[in-house]
Design a protein around this motif. Structure first.
Motif, PDB file in Angstrom:
ATOM      1  N   GLN B 125       0.838  -1.202   0.000  1.00 14.79           N
ATOM      2  CA  GLN B 125       0.000   0.000   0.000  1.00 14.79           C
ATOM      3  C   GLN B 125       0.872   1.250   0.000  1.00 14.79           C
ATOM      4  OE1 GLN B 125      -2.720   0.196   3.330  1.00 14.79           O
ATOM      5  NE2 GLN B 125      -4.082   1.661   2.309  1.00 14.79           N
ATOM      6  N   MET B 131      -4.880  -0.640  -0.448  1.00 17.00           N
ATOM      7  CA  MET B 131      -4.022  -1.819  -0.314  1.00 17.00           C
ATOM      8  C   MET B 131      -4.406  -2.819  -1.413  1.00 17.00           C
ATOM      9  SD  MET B 131      -4.032  -4.357   3.009  1.00 17.00           S
ATOM     10  CE  MET B 131      -5.421  -5.404   2.485  1.00 17.00           C
ATOM     11  N   ARG B 206      -3.454  -3.072   7.242  1.00 15.81           N
ATOM     12  CA  ARG B 206      -3.989  -2.051   6.344  1.00 15.81           C
ATOM     13  C   ARG B 206      -3.808  -0.644   6.930  1.00 15.81           C
ATOM     14  NH1 ARG B 206      -8.295  -2.377   2.273  1.00 15.81           N
ATOM     15  NH2 ARG B 206      -8.611  -4.547   2.819  1.00 15.81           N
TER      16      ARG B 206
END
Lengths: 249, 249
Positions: B125, B131, B206
């Motif tokens: 990401q 991502m 994330r």
């Protein structure tokens, strides 16, 4: 593709095969890949096939027919699986038939860009001889299952191999062998569309000279449905109970 | 061979790769197949590689080097993984590099009978961007993991696929993803000698723009030993508890 499996166990042999045949994804058919030859109380020989259907059918014809064929020595003996004296001769017969078909068809297949890829599992017993299980390759040579390596697979074998590698032993009972074969087949069916239901199961108990069970199992079979559901939830449960990583970063 | 795995989960990404490289069975080495590129709090990009080692190293060189190369347009932009604006550009960059290496080396490899077989997993990401996780093929084209298909595999992927097919979902936690990846790797290690320890694990959460865990796991790792032992006995236990066939013959 295909997935066929043979277990060589102390109690006997377990054979399992799928039935999917495809030429491309839009020409899918069902063919039995399990063939057996028996004389009551004298011999049972089971042959499972994988690969080009025209080739496997040609091999099957050669090892079962008693008709003489062109370009063949009349003296050739034994001519078919009903005449072989033991399972080793049976494996040689199938291997020779593979080579004959290759001589006959190999070049034409290669000219069309189609490979000559076939393999067979051959197992059973003839009275007075030991029970044996062989795998025969495209080249006509073959290997035998042993106490150390009590199972053989042909076709799309990888998805269903881990459970067999971990669990199957020569001492595994036939009952457990049936379950493990169906679990191995189920893993393959789920991961590869070119292996398909129904599946054919045959059980041979050592020194019985006849099959103790032959069964076609389809999607609606209550036992197989039950086993599939059980195995899925057992795996789910097993990984949920698995120890959590405890590394200190 | 190789086995590399990437999970695309709601919480983040899990990457796992083995380290075995072999040219024949008597030339076996250990190479890290996991490479990551990060700028603190700005970008994390992870690249896992499978295939001919000379080719994967050449691709890696091309996507990381800032030196100009022969026969290359000076204007080309971005030049490397530190310059790409998002993960899609990163996948394009790797795909382009694969094609460049093919142009440079493909003919010479084919002349020696060596195929041009490589594949990559690319995930991560960049701040302000989603991502993503991609798989890049030998032809330089690529596919992306989605919510429906939340894992990608390269190399010897079949042995370890059934457990992922059955269990991994987008909603699977990273903690469970680590366990499942290691179980999938363990199945592969047991069934295929050309996939070998140690293995490399990287976790990306994330929107964190940095790895939350990077770990090399070898044979002596107490957690992995524990998990392998647990899984073997859980499978043994599960099949022993499986329902017995109840067909009436």
């Amino acid at each position: 593709m295909t997935y066929c499996l043979g277990l060589y166990l102390e109690e006997g042999l377990v054979f399992l095969s799928d039935t999917r045949t495809n030429a491309g994804v839009d020409n899918v058919s069902t063919y039995c890949k399990m063939h057996h030859f028996h004389e009551d109380q004298e011999r049972l020989i089971v042959l499972l096939s994988s690969g080009n259907l025209a080739v496997t059918q040609a091999v099957l014809h050669r090892v079962t027919s008693s008709n003489l064929r062109l370009n063949e020595e009349v003296e050739k003996s034994p001519k078919n699986l009903r005449e072989v004296a033991d399972l080793y001769q049976a494996a040689e017969l199938v291997g020779d038939a593979v080579r004959e078909v290759y001589q006959h068809d190999g070049k034409a297949l290669e000219a069309q860009g189609a490979g000559f890829q076939v393999s067979f599992l051959l197992g059973g017993q003839i009275r007075g001889e030991p029970m044996r299980l062989f795998q025969i390759y495209s080249a006509g040579n073959f290997i035998e299952a042993t106490i150390d390596t009590p199972f053989l697979q042909i076709g799309e074998h990888k998805y269903g191999k881990p459970i067999l590698d971990r669990v199957v032993k020569y001492q595994t009972s036939i009952q457990d062998g049936i379950k493990l074969s169906l679990i191995s087949m189920d893993s393959t069916l789920r991961s590869n569309l070119s292996v398909g239901m129904p599946v054919d199961l045959l059980i041979y108990e050592r020194d019985s000279f006849q099959s103790s069970m032959r069964r076609r199992i389809d999607e609606t079979d209550p036992y197989f449905q039950n086993l599939r559901g059980y195995w899925s939830s057992a795996l789910q449960h097993a990984y949920q109970q698995a120890p959590d990583p405890d590394w200190q970063e």
